[in-house]
Design an enzyme around this catalytic site. Structure first.
Site, PDB file in Angstrom:
ATOM      1  N   PHE A  14      35.295  43.514  37.882  1.00  0.00           N
ATOM      2  CA  PHE A  14      34.662  42.982  36.676  1.00  0.00           C
ATOM      3  C   PHE A  14      35.229  41.651  36.226  1.00  0.00           C
ATOM      4  O   PHE A  14      34.602  40.924  35.456  1.00  0.00           O
ATOM      5  CB  PHE A  14      34.773  43.992  35.514  1.00  0.00           C
ATOM      6  CG  PHE A  14      36.164  44.128  34.937  1.00  0.00           C
ATOM      7  CD1 PHE A  14      36.654  43.226  34.006  1.00  0.00           C
ATOM      8  CD2 PHE A  14      36.991  45.182  35.309  1.00  0.00           C
ATOM      9  CE1 PHE A  14      37.927  43.350  33.465  1.00  0.00           C
ATOM     10  CE2 PHE A  14      38.267  45.323  34.783  1.00  0.00           C
ATOM     11  CZ  PHE A  14      38.736  44.401  33.857  1.00  0.00           C
ATOM     12  N   LYS A  30      27.672  44.624  45.640  1.00  0.00           N
ATOM     13  CA  LYS A  30      27.701  45.625  44.569  1.00  0.00           C
ATOM     14  C   LYS A  30      28.354  44.938  43.382  1.00  0.00           C
ATOM     15  O   LYS A  30      29.575  44.800  43.313  1.00  0.00           O
ATOM     16  CB  LYS A  30      28.504  46.855  44.970  1.00  0.00           C
ATOM     17  CG  LYS A  30      28.640  47.878  43.835  1.00  0.00           C
ATOM     18  CD  LYS A  30      29.711  48.903  44.137  1.00  0.00           C
ATOM     19  CE  LYS A  30      29.980  49.813  42.935  1.00  0.00           C
ATOM     20  NZ  LYS A  30      30.546  49.094  41.763  1.00  0.00           N
ATOM     21  N   SER A  79      41.214  48.019  42.493  1.00  0.00           N
ATOM     22  CA  SER A  79      42.461  48.773  42.393  1.00  0.00           C
ATOM     23  C   SER A  79      42.995  49.146  43.774  1.00  0.00           C
ATOM     24  O   SER A  79      42.237  49.252  44.751  1.00  0.00           O
ATOM     25  CB  SER A  79      42.251  50.042  41.568  1.00  0.00           C
ATOM     26  OG  SER A  79      41.479  50.979  42.290  1.00  0.00           O
ATOM     27  N   CYS A  95      44.481  39.097  38.742  1.00  0.00           N
ATOM     28  CA  CYS A  95      45.548  39.571  39.612  1.00  0.00           C
ATOM     29  C   CYS A  95      46.601  38.506  39.867  1.00  0.00           C
ATOM     30  O   CYS A  95      47.620  38.785  40.492  1.00  0.00           O
ATOM     31  CB  CYS A  95      44.982  40.084  40.944  1.00  0.00           C
ATOM     32  SG  CYS A  95      44.179  38.807  41.925  1.00  0.00           S
ATOM     33  N   GLU A 119      50.266  47.781  37.162  1.00  0.00           N
ATOM     34  CA  GLU A 119      49.374  46.743  36.656  1.00  0.00           C
ATOM     35  C   GLU A 119      48.720  47.206  35.358  1.00  0.00           C
ATOM     36  O   GLU A 119      48.108  48.278  35.302  1.00  0.00           O
ATOM     37  CB  GLU A 119      48.306  46.420  37.693  1.00  0.00           C
ATOM     38  CG  GLU A 119      47.441  45.234  37.309  1.00  0.00           C
ATOM     39  CD  GLU A 119      46.449  44.869  38.396  1.00  0.00           C
ATOM     40  OE1 GLU A 119      46.509  43.736  38.899  1.00  0.00           O
ATOM     41  OE2 GLU A 119      45.613  45.720  38.752  1.00  0.00           O
TER      42      GLU A 119
END
Length: 505
Positions: free
Chosen positions: A151, A176, A230, A285, A386
């Site tokens: 996202f 996707k 993830s 990230c 995280e």
């Protein structure tokens, strides 16, 4: 007010989904539901794969020159719509306008790299490798590529990391899109066909749950899967897709650390850290959520960090004055706040608490202010997991060697940074850090698209990273051709075991 229900795109056509499950998309600054996207059915996902597969033969045989010309045109379309896409990204995600514009620009940059495909996809060749035999190795497309998108970068990741190099090298794509932030990607999808004029089916787009996206991992028509998200899901994708004979690049979680040494320019280092740790509300990230500080300057650094963090203007994402916007939605805000409380419960010292931030006029927005947790020790999960929010944890060390050891003990190794004026320590750090992307007095060591985004350890699973020449290699396979032409003498000779490709002195 009725909420717009979005469609999905297969074969260049926008179609109504037959699903009974719809997913809300919110304006992160107001909390208002601005659209709903379908959780596409398995049949609809399969149709997207079929459309990409049907488009592949003609697209893969389109000349590199023509594909490159289309990439040049596509790049210009994105530039023309930069401002429109910036506001849309800011609204659905929560990035401030400068950050959202950077998201779009980071989709344009790899598109420019893709314009160099006639050069970057070149093979190698040699005449007379052995007497009468020539050999050439070419790079050829794979087929259908599936891109599974997070996202936090709705333009850069699908339309920068995934699509440009994939299609420029002759592949077709099924994206996707992220259900939290699909609108930017969907608008770019519209422009891809309406203004850039690509052949139908070259890129297709669905929104669905993890259940339906399992088809990408098992369908034999899909030759490669590129994923960002993830680590737990990345491991699953890597293991399942690879077991089905597919190429995989899985960019996963991070917990980047910065080492602040006592000899650094502390003011400049703090400015860089403010940008990297709180930029994009920490939802990237390559943020710097952990600062490892030499004890001799730790108190001074923490005080300076707190002062600068408190000065950040928190507000509506699409207000030009905003420096720190909201996180993406209420679920994510709850997760970030729960992590802050967990850090306190584990014994960290709360220096700055951003959980109770309220922005006048935007009381229902998903705001979390800058948060600082000091004196974090190895047994605290807050320092190793995280969080993906504007939360900074401080780990104190005595020496350079201890700092590197603390950093390398983390299971993730996306990026790592050192702030120092010492050439010796900078060079040592380059050699010793596990981080795949290294910054020397650079808070966000993200390379340009001409180099690979090269995370290590539990931050990446696969063989070739995104972007750079790694990206070109990922989306292509080698085809090596050995040629021999008969003349009147060779036609009369017996063919030996190696057909002349082994030659003795």
């Amino acid at each position: 007010m009725s909420v717009k229900k979005m469609k999905y795109c297969v074969g260049g056509e926008w179609l109504e989904s037959k699903t009974e499950k719809w997913m809300d998309v919110t304006d992160s600054s107001t909390g208002e539901v601005i659209a709903q996207v379908p959780c596409c059915t398995a049949d609809e996902v399969e149709a997207a794969i079929a459309a990409a597969d049907a488009a592949f033969p003609e697209w893969s045989m389109t000349s590199i020159s023509k594909r490159t010309q289309m990439m040049f045109k596509w790049r210009n379309v994105l530039v023309e719509h930069l401002d429109e896409l910036t506001v849309l990204c800011a609204k659905e995600l929560g990035k401030n306008l400068a950050e959202a514009k950077g998201d779009i620009l980071k989709a344009i940059e790899p598109t420019e790299l893709a314009c160099a495909t006639p050069f970057t996809s070149q093979g190698v060749a040699s005449l007379q490798v052995t007497t009468g035999f020539d050999t050439a190795s070419y790079r050829v497309p794979l087929g259908v590529v599936a891109g599974i998108v997070p996202f936090n970068f709705p333009a850069m990741i699908p339309w920068g990391w995934m699509v440009p190099l994939a299609i420029a090298t002759g592949n077709t794509v099924v994206l996707k899109a992220a259900s939290y932030t699909p609108l930017t990607s969907m608008r770019i999808m519209e422009l891809f066909y309406e203004e850039a004029g690509f052949p139908k089916g070259v890129v297709n787009l669905v929104t669905c749950s993890r259940n339906e996206s399992e088809l990408f991992l098992t369908d034999p028509r899909v030759k490669a899967v590129t994923f960002v998200g993830s680590t737990s899901i990345g491991k699953h994708i890597y293991s399942v897709a690879a077991a089905h004979g597919k190429r995989v690049q899985a960019q996963c979680e991070a917990k980047n650390h910065a080492l602040v040494l006592e000899d650094c320019d502390l003011e400049s280092a703090t400015n860089a850290i403010i940008n990297s740790t709180y930029g994009c509300a920490g939802m990237r990230c390559m943020a710097l959520p952990v600062i490892v500080v030499q004890e001799s300057v730790a108190d001074k650094f923490v005080a300076l960090l707190k002062k600068k963090a408190q000065a950040l203007k928190i507000g509506c994402a699409y207000d030009p004055e905003t420096q720190l916007g909201p996180v993406v939605n209420t679920k994510h805000k709850e997760s970030v706040c729960n992590w802050i409380q967990k850090g306190i419960d584990e014994g960290a010292e709360l220096v700055l608490d951003g959980r109770d931030v309220v922005v006048p006029g935007f009381e229902n927005g998903y705001f979390v202010g800058p948060t600082i947790l000091d004196k974090v020790t190895p047994e605290m999960t807050i320092g190793d997991r995280e969080i993906f929010g504007p939360v900074t944890v401080i780990k104190r060390v005595k020496t350079f060697e201890e700092g590197v050891a603390v950093m390398n003990a983390n299971p993730f190794a996306n990026g790592s940074v050192i702030f120092t004026q010492s050439g010796y320590y900078a060079r040592q750090f380059e050699m010793l850090t596990d981080g795949g992307m290294v910054g020397i007095n650079v808070g966000i060591p993200v390379p340009s698209a001409y180099f690979p985004f090269s995370g290590n350890k539990d931050s990446f699973y696969g063989d070739q990273h995104v972007l750079g020449l790694d990206g070109v290699r990922f989306y292509t396979r080698a085809k090596t051709v050995t040629k021999h032409w008969y003349d009147e003498h060779s036609a009369k000779k017996a063919v030996d075991t190696w057909e002349g490709t082994v030659e003795r002195v």
